[in-house]
Motif scaffolding. Structure first.
Motif, PDB file in Angstrom:
ATOM      1  N   LEU A 185       0.839  -1.186   0.000  1.00  0.00           N
ATOM      2  CA  LEU A 185       0.000   0.000   0.000  1.00  0.00           C
ATOM      3  C   LEU A 185       0.875   1.237   0.000  1.00  0.00           C
ATOM      4  N   GLU A 186       0.248   2.360  -0.370  1.00  0.00           N
ATOM      5  CA  GLU A 186       0.892   3.658  -0.278  1.00  0.00           C
ATOM      6  C   GLU A 186       0.064   4.502   0.679  1.00  0.00           C
ATOM      7  N   VAL A 187       0.739   5.353   1.424  1.00  0.00           N
ATOM      8  CA  VAL A 187       0.054   6.243   2.361  1.00  0.00           C
ATOM      9  C   VAL A 187       0.766   7.590   2.356  1.00  0.00           C
ATOM     10  N   ARG A 188      -0.026   8.647   2.500  1.00  0.00           N
ATOM     11  CA  ARG A 188       0.564   9.981   2.574  1.00  0.00           C
ATOM     12  C   ARG A 188       1.567  10.023   3.716  1.00  0.00           C
ATOM     13  N   LYS A 189       2.716  10.608   3.454  1.00  0.00           N
ATOM     14  CA  LYS A 189       3.780  10.694   4.451  1.00  0.00           C
ATOM     15  C   LYS A 189       3.337  11.490   5.680  1.00  0.00           C
ATOM     16  N   ASP A 190       2.354  12.387   5.499  1.00  0.00           N
ATOM     17  CA  ASP A 190       1.881  13.208   6.614  1.00  0.00           C
ATOM     18  C   ASP A 190       0.652  12.627   7.326  1.00  0.00           C
ATOM     19  N   ASN A 191       0.268  11.387   7.005  1.00  0.00           N
ATOM     20  CA  ASN A 191      -0.892  10.755   7.634  1.00  0.00           C
ATOM     21  C   ASN A 191      -0.429   9.862   8.783  1.00  0.00           C
ATOM     22  N   ALA A 192      -0.111  10.493   9.902  1.00  0.00           N
ATOM     23  CA  ALA A 192       0.456   9.780  11.052  1.00  0.00           C
ATOM     24  C   ALA A 192      -0.489   8.717  11.611  1.00  0.00           C
ATOM     25  N   VAL A 193      -1.781   8.986  11.621  1.00  0.00           N
ATOM     26  CA  VAL A 193      -2.751   8.025  12.159  1.00  0.00           C
ATOM     27  C   VAL A 193      -2.735   6.734  11.332  1.00  0.00           C
ATOM     28  N   ALA A 194      -2.797   6.869  10.017  1.00  0.00           N
ATOM     29  CA  ALA A 194      -2.782   5.683   9.155  1.00  0.00           C
ATOM     30  C   ALA A 194      -1.445   4.947   9.250  1.00  0.00           C
ATOM     31  N   ILE A 195      -0.351   5.688   9.299  1.00  0.00           N
ATOM     32  CA  ILE A 195       0.967   5.057   9.397  1.00  0.00           C
ATOM     33  C   ILE A 195       1.062   4.224  10.674  1.00  0.00           C
ATOM     34  N   ARG A 196       0.580   4.760  11.791  1.00  0.00           N
ATOM     35  CA  ARG A 196       0.585   3.992  13.055  1.00  0.00           C
ATOM     36  C   ARG A 196      -0.254   2.724  12.922  1.00  0.00           C
ATOM     37  N   LEU A 197      -1.419   2.837  12.287  1.00  0.00           N
ATOM     38  CA  LEU A 197      -2.282   1.667  12.103  1.00  0.00           C
ATOM     39  C   LEU A 197      -1.556   0.598  11.296  1.00  0.00           C
ATOM     40  N   TYR A 198      -0.956   0.984  10.170  1.00  0.00           N
ATOM     41  CA  TYR A 198      -0.264   0.003   9.333  1.00  0.00           C
ATOM     42  C   TYR A 198       0.920  -0.626  10.074  1.00  0.00           C
TER      43      TYR A 198
END
Length: 156
Positions: A115-128
């Motif tokens: 997957l790709e995620v916006r570098k500034d999306n801290a909530v999603a990054i933590r989830l992944y």
């Protein structure tokens, strides 16, 4: 101590044509750009190479969605999009959608989900990261607004 997210009530199923209005409404409210259109969702609902999932608490309550793409001959699936209604965020909807995406990919013979995620999306990054995904790369100016993306992968 914070209680664990409530996931027992979250049900994930394959999206149906009757979900189109909810899918498009959530897409439009969740993403300013890089949105899937109604026509794209409609095409993906009948596609062998795509899976659209819907999370709900019951048949009438639409909480979120995930879109997974599969490439013929590839053992890597791609979690293309995931979104939850604001009132459902932090309640296990994202985790349930990710888990269902992984299970489906595994059942189709895939060995990894990317997957790709916006570098500034801290909530999603933590989830992944919490779900076992690791950064495998980065894309500069990946999104329409010029934002960078992190690329994640999880072995299945």
């Amino acid at each position: 101590m914070r209680p664990p997210p409530v996931t027992a009530a979250v049900r994930v199923r394959r999206a149906e044509v009757s979900d189109l209005d909810d899918l498009v409404a959530l897409e439009e409210s969740s993403f300013a750009q890089d949105r899937l259109s109604r026509a794209q969702y409609r095409k993906h609902l009948d596609s062998e190479s795509a899976l659209v999932l819907v999370a709900s608490a019951n048949r009438r309550r639409f909480l979120g969605t995930a879109v997974v793409f599969f490439r013929k001959g590839s053992t890597v699936a791609r979690l293309y999009s995931i979104a939850a209604k604001p009132q459902a965020q932090g309640k296990g909807v994202g985790s349930a959608l990710i888990e269902a995406s992984e299970e489906t990919a595994r059942s189709r013979g895939c060995r990894a989900l990317r997957l790709e995620v916006r570098k500034d999306n801290a909530v999603a990054i933590r989830l992944y990261e919490h779900r076992g995904y690791r950064i495998i790369g980065e894309y500069a100016r990946y999104y329409a607004d010029g934002a960078d993306a992190l690329r994640f992968e999880k072995p299945l």
